[in-house]
Design a protein around this motif. Structure first.
Motif, PDB file in Angstrom:
ATOM      1  N   ILE A  22       3.051   7.377  13.502  1.00 16.89           N
ATOM      2  CA  ILE A  22       4.036   7.004  12.483  1.00 16.89           C
ATOM      3  C   ILE A  22       3.626   5.687  11.824  1.00 16.89           C
ATOM      4  O   ILE A  22       3.652   5.566  10.593  1.00 16.89           O
ATOM      5  N   CYS A  23       3.238   4.708  12.637  1.00 16.69           N
ATOM      6  CA  CYS A  23       2.818   3.405  12.084  1.00 16.69           C
ATOM      7  C   CYS A  23       1.550   3.533  11.251  1.00 16.69           C
ATOM      8  O   CYS A  23       1.439   2.941  10.172  1.00 16.69           O
ATOM      9  N   THR A  24       0.594   4.304  11.749  1.00 13.40           N
ATOM     10  CA  THR A  24      -0.661   4.459  11.008  1.00 13.40           C
ATOM     11  C   THR A  24      -0.420   5.152   9.675  1.00 13.40           C
ATOM     12  O   THR A  24      -0.943   4.730   8.648  1.00 13.40           O
ATOM     13  N   LYS A  25       0.387   6.205   9.688  1.00 13.16           N
ATOM     14  CA  LYS A  25       0.704   6.930   8.449  1.00 13.16           C
ATOM     15  C   LYS A  25       1.490   6.036   7.492  1.00 13.16           C
ATOM     16  O   LYS A  25       1.370   6.170   6.279  1.00 13.16           O
ATOM     17  N   SER A  26       2.267   5.092   8.025  1.00  8.28           N
ATOM     18  CA  SER A  26       3.113   4.219   7.205  1.00  8.28           C
ATOM     19  C   SER A  26       2.413   2.948   6.746  1.00  8.28           C
ATOM     20  O   SER A  26       3.016   2.148   6.023  1.00  8.28           O
ATOM     21  N   THR A  27       1.166   2.753   7.145  1.00  9.26           N
ATOM     22  CA  THR A  27       0.420   1.583   6.667  1.00  9.26           C
ATOM     23  C   THR A  27       0.282   1.707   5.148  1.00  9.26           C
ATOM     24  O   THR A  27      -0.171   2.739   4.655  1.00  9.26           O
ATOM     25  N   PRO A  28       0.688   0.680   4.405  1.00 11.09           N
ATOM     26  CA  PRO A  28       0.645   0.782   2.937  1.00 11.09           C
ATOM     27  C   PRO A  28      -0.753   1.123   2.414  1.00 11.09           C
ATOM     28  O   PRO A  28      -1.761   0.592   2.898  1.00 11.09           O
ATOM     29  N   GLN A  29      -0.794   2.008   1.432  1.00 15.33           N
ATOM     30  CA  GLN A  29      -2.063   2.432   0.826  1.00 15.33           C
ATOM     31  C   GLN A  29      -2.849   1.244   0.273  1.00 15.33           C
ATOM     32  O   GLN A  29      -4.065   1.252   0.279  1.00 15.33           O
ATOM     33  N   PRO A  33      -7.269  -2.010   5.231  1.00 16.66           N
ATOM     34  CA  PRO A  33      -7.137  -1.463   6.582  1.00 16.66           C
ATOM     35  C   PRO A  33      -7.682  -2.402   7.661  1.00 16.66           C
ATOM     36  O   PRO A  33      -7.173  -2.426   8.777  1.00 16.66           O
ATOM     37  N   PHE A  34      -8.684  -3.192   7.321  1.00 17.19           N
ATOM     38  CA  PHE A  34      -9.261  -4.080   8.329  1.00 17.19           C
ATOM     39  C   PHE A  34      -8.375  -5.294   8.588  1.00 17.19           C
ATOM     40  O   PHE A  34      -8.284  -5.766   9.721  1.00 17.19           O
ATOM     41  N   LEU A  35      -7.680  -5.770   7.576  1.00 19.18           N
ATOM     42  CA  LEU A  35      -6.714  -6.846   7.804  1.00 19.18           C
ATOM     43  C   LEU A  35      -5.541  -6.315   8.623  1.00 19.18           C
ATOM     44  O   LEU A  35      -5.059  -6.988   9.538  1.00 19.18           O
ATOM     45  N   SER A  36      -5.113  -5.104   8.307  1.00 15.74           N
ATOM     46  CA  SER A  36      -4.053  -4.472   9.084  1.00 15.74           C
ATOM     47  C   SER A  36      -4.466  -4.355  10.551  1.00 15.74           C
ATOM     48  O   SER A  36      -3.686  -4.666  11.453  1.00 15.74           O
ATOM     49  N   LEU A  37      -5.693  -3.903  10.791  1.00 16.68           N
ATOM     50  CA  LEU A  37      -6.180  -3.787  12.167  1.00 16.68           C
ATOM     51  C   LEU A  37      -6.314  -5.152  12.830  1.00 16.68           C
ATOM     52  O   LEU A  37      -6.036  -5.303  14.024  1.00 16.68           O
ATOM     53  N   PHE A  38      -6.714  -6.165  12.082  1.00 21.41           N
ATOM     54  CA  PHE A  38      -6.835  -7.510  12.628  1.00 21.41           C
ATOM     55  C   PHE A  38      -5.481  -8.005  13.142  1.00 21.41           C
ATOM     56  O   PHE A  38      -5.373  -8.514  14.264  1.00 21.41           O
ATOM     57  N   ILE A  39      -4.432  -7.824  12.335  1.00 22.32           N
ATOM     58  CA  ILE A  39      -3.087  -8.225  12.750  1.00 22.32           C
ATOM     59  C   ILE A  39      -2.657  -7.394  13.963  1.00 22.32           C
ATOM     60  O   ILE A  39      -2.088  -7.915  14.926  1.00 22.32           O
ATOM     61  N   THR A  40      -2.951  -6.110  13.922  1.00 19.22           N
ATOM     62  CA  THR A  40      -2.629  -5.226  15.045  1.00 19.22           C
ATOM     63  C   THR A  40      -3.259  -5.747  16.328  1.00 19.22           C
ATOM     64  O   THR A  40      -2.611  -5.816  17.376  1.00 19.22           O
TER      65      THR A  40
END
Length: 143
Positions: A22-29, A33-40
């Motif tokens: 759900i979170c991965t699908k909801s990651t804003p387009q 993606p790498f900044l998102s993964l960094f925060i994750t």
């Protein structure tokens, strides 16, 4: 009780995977993606540090580091590529109800020879029927 404890890790995996997808699908387009993964991974690092401190008090950090091997490094690479793969799959239009099914069935099929060759696992007739059904399911889900 023993049977309940046996299935608890699987329940944790399933529940976590539901929220993960759900979170991965909801990651804003538009989000990188790498900044998102960094925060994750910052959040994950903080949580695992707290859990290590809570559960690893009988070991000091240096002794615990000496007990590690190459798997921690490779697992880190695998986790990043896995997460990036899911983010990309969803951005390319995969449905949340299908992407994980296809990925996990394919994974299970690919791990069969690994289990046989490296871990001496045995396939029973029931396993072979299940594998056949998985192949059938992949055929129909991708039509």
């Amino acid at each position: 009780m023993k049977e309940l404890i046996y299935y608890l890790p699987i329940a944790l995996i399933v529940v976590s995977n539901v929220f993960y997808n759900i979170c991965t699908k909801s990651t804003p387009q538009t989000a990188n993606p790498f900044l998102s993964l960094f925060i994750t991974y910052l959040v994950a690092a903080f949580i695992t540090l707290i859990l290590f401190l809570f559960t690893g008090l009988e070991h000091n950090v240096m002794n615990s580091l000496k007990e590690l091997n190459w798997t921690s490094l490779v697992l880190g690479i695998c986790v990043v590529t896995l997460e990036f793969g899911y983010i990309t799959a969803y951005r390319f239009g995969w449905n949340i109800s299908v992407a994980s099914v296809v990925a996990n069935i394919t994974l299970g099929i690919l791990l069969i020879p690994v289990g046989i060759l490296f871990y001496k696992e045995i396939l029973t007739p029931n396993h072979l029927v299940g594998i056949g059904l998985c192949f059938t399911g992949l055929f129909f889900i991708n039509r």
